[in-house]
Design an enzyme around this catalytic site. Structure first.
Site, mmCIF file in Angstrom:
data_model
loop_
_atom_site.group_PDB
_atom_site.id
_atom_site.type_symbol
_atom_site.label_atom_id
_atom_site.label_comp_id
_atom_site.label_asym_id
_atom_site.label_seq_id
_atom_site.Cartn_x
_atom_site.Cartn_y
_atom_site.Cartn_z
ATOM 1 N N ARG A 215 -1.480 2.999 2.887
ATOM 2 C CA ARG A 215 -0.699 4.239 3.001
ATOM 3 C C ARG A 215 0.471 3.975 3.939
ATOM 4 O O ARG A 215 0.433 4.331 5.126
ATOM 5 C CB ARG A 215 -1.582 5.364 3.551
ATOM 6 C CG ARG A 215 -2.637 5.843 2.561
ATOM 7 C CD ARG A 215 -3.217 7.172 2.984
ATOM 8 N NE ARG A 215 -4.037 7.019 4.187
ATOM 9 C CZ ARG A 215 -5.362 6.934 4.184
ATOM 10 N NH1 ARG A 215 -6.028 6.991 3.060
ATOM 11 N NH2 ARG A 215 -6.023 6.792 5.307
ATOM 12 N N ASP B 100 3.758 4.142 6.072
ATOM 13 C CA ASP B 100 4.451 5.251 6.740
ATOM 14 C C ASP B 100 5.832 5.488 6.128
ATOM 15 O O ASP B 100 6.381 4.628 5.444
ATOM 16 C CB ASP B 100 4.682 4.905 8.224
ATOM 17 C CG ASP B 100 3.391 4.804 9.010
ATOM 18 O OD1 ASP B 100 2.418 5.509 8.682
ATOM 19 O OD2 ASP B 100 3.370 4.011 9.971
ATOM 20 N N ARG C 199 3.006 -1.526 14.127
ATOM 21 C CA ARG C 199 4.164 -1.086 14.906
ATOM 22 C C ARG C 199 3.839 -1.004 16.398
ATOM 23 O O ARG C 199 4.708 -1.265 17.245
ATOM 24 C CB ARG C 199 4.657 0.261 14.372
ATOM 25 C CG ARG C 199 5.255 0.117 12.960
ATOM 26 C CD ARG C 199 5.390 1.443 12.254
ATOM 27 N NE ARG C 199 6.192 2.372 13.038
ATOM 28 C CZ ARG C 199 6.301 3.674 12.759
ATOM 29 N NH1 ARG C 199 5.638 4.187 11.718
ATOM 30 N NH2 ARG C 199 7.039 4.447 13.510
ATOM 31 N N TYR D 134 1.480 -7.982 6.815
ATOM 32 C CA TYR D 134 2.713 -7.248 7.095
ATOM 33 C C TYR D 134 3.721 -8.171 7.772
ATOM 34 O O TYR D 134 3.354 -9.126 8.468
ATOM 35 C CB TYR D 134 2.438 -6.071 8.046
ATOM 36 C CG TYR D 134 1.732 -4.906 7.405
ATOM 37 C CD1 TYR D 134 2.456 -3.905 6.765
ATOM 38 C CD2 TYR D 134 0.349 -4.803 7.441
ATOM 39 C CE1 TYR D 134 1.809 -2.822 6.182
ATOM 40 C CE2 TYR D 134 -0.305 -3.731 6.861
ATOM 41 C CZ TYR D 134 0.428 -2.742 6.227
ATOM 42 O OH TYR D 134 -0.191 -1.679 5.645
#
Lengths: 263, 263
Positions: B69, B71, B216, B129
């Site tokens: 999911r 952001d 993040r 990522y």
């Protein structure tokens, strides 16, 4: 993207002798939202946007000349610009102040003092451009702004052979959008490279000067060879013809980036 | 970006047993113009846009579940998606038809048949990522969408030392946006790399699962070390604290790209 040694359209942009300070700026920009470099009425251009920012900074008379008149949609990593103004500001202050006034899509990445009368276009010894091709089966959303999507097999060896024939000094009228307009069709091509990294094919070209649409016409023609629609020797024939109607289609602007201007 | 094994919000997206065909799609997207992956009322999301395209294609009941999911503003190179529908179309047809209905910012880069009931999220073994940092003195207009601009000296060696302490299986609550919401705070981090290429610093992270905002928050904290505001050993202390208030600021979403989902 065209050089011109005595182009009457430059008169308005020519440095006025009364302006007592000159700077050499290096600009990077995302050309997506601009109608090219050259100032135009009723269109947002890079030169017009830079001029407006400089006028806010210096108030009065200001001149900005870019080394390359990039087409609408063409990007720049290092476009060299001559800025003439009545100014007492050191170059670093001019850089910071312009960046404060400019949209983030245009950045002054370097600024230095230059001799009064510095002409970024006429003193340039050459330019380097990069053309990116997205050779993936499906277009990559992350490359939409920067690369031309050309799916299907590309023979890079054939493209290299074809492009090698352009190396050296030639009449490049066959790759010029409007040959009659050019004062001088001779260009010296120094480096023509084709590389692949995964789905991205990068074509880089260096020359002392480029005619209007020249990089995009060379890339469009080289791709005809890469796709196998034309043999590798075809590019040399097109060049020798000096006839624009012989060349392949013009590659779209958004795949093109001005990498740097050489002095 | 959060995994969840029994998240009630998924109920609406769970595959209905009555849907008799499943596909595994791989999606790439530029997240700039989307309010993240997850479908929301009154917001343009990737899941919502894909669902609308699939409903146009299949007519009736359709379910789409993404492995991650992502952001708002986060991009994807290879997001894996389970699509369930009443369909007689081969996977290649579904891919082509969805791409015809989707905006170019979202592309189905691969499609294959999957077992009925295929769950892209719960069967994922891990995700990778990439976080891009524009470390240039002046922000690059060509990286605005893809990288966080962090000027100034960055000590990559210190960042690597700091990140190495996160390798392995840990309670990662300290890097989770809303730890109380997570069913299970344990993650196994497999690879944490920091590389530089000119002004671009790339941080890549792989783990079996990630908590909400975890990449993040890790990147934001690692940059505190890179800037010299914290010593390299600080990241291990933050991790051990299991306390989100100990970690550094959350790096902005637009620098983050989901590279791939591992099965």
């Amino acid at each position: 993207m065209a050089d011109a040694r005595a182009d009457p359209r430059d008169a308005a942009a020519a440095p006025a002798l009364s302006l007592r300070r000159a700077y050499r700026l290096v600009l990077a920009y995302d050309g997506t939202g601009f109608h090219g470099w050259q100032i135009q009425p009723d269109a947002v251009t890079v030169q017009g946007t830079l001029l407006a920012a400089a006028q806010r900074l210096f108030g009065g008379d200001v001149r900005v000349i870019g080394a390359s008149r990039t087409d609408a949609g063409v990007h720049a990593l290092r476009q060299t610009v001559a800025l003439a103004a009545d100014s007492d500001h050191p170059a670093a202050t001019v850089q910071a102040a312009l960046n404060a006034h400019l949209p983030r899509e245009i950045r002054v990445v370097a600024a230095a003092d230059a001799p009064v009368g510095f002409d970024a276009r006429r003193t340039a010894r050459g330019k380097r451009y990069l053309y990116l091709i997205d050779n993936g089966t499906v277009v990559s959303p992350l490359l939409l702004r920067w690369a031309w999507h050309v799916p299907g097999r590309l023979d890079l060896g054939a493209m290299r052979t074809a492009l090698a024939a352009l190396h050296g000094t030639h009449d490049c009228s066959a790759f010029c959008a409007a040959p009659g307009r050019e004062v001088e069709p001779t260009c010296r091509l120094r480096a023509l490279h084709v590389r692949r990294r995964k789905a991205i094919v990068a074509v880089s070209l260096s020359a002392d000067r480029f005619l209007h649409h020249m990089v995009r016409n060379i890339v469009g023609s080289a791709l005809e060879v890469g796709r196998g629609a034309r043999p590798p020797g075809w590019l040399a024939e097109v060049l020798a013809s000096r006839d624009r109607t012989q060349a392949g289609p013009t590659a779209p602007a958004h795949g093109l980036t001005l990498v740097r201007v050489l002095y």
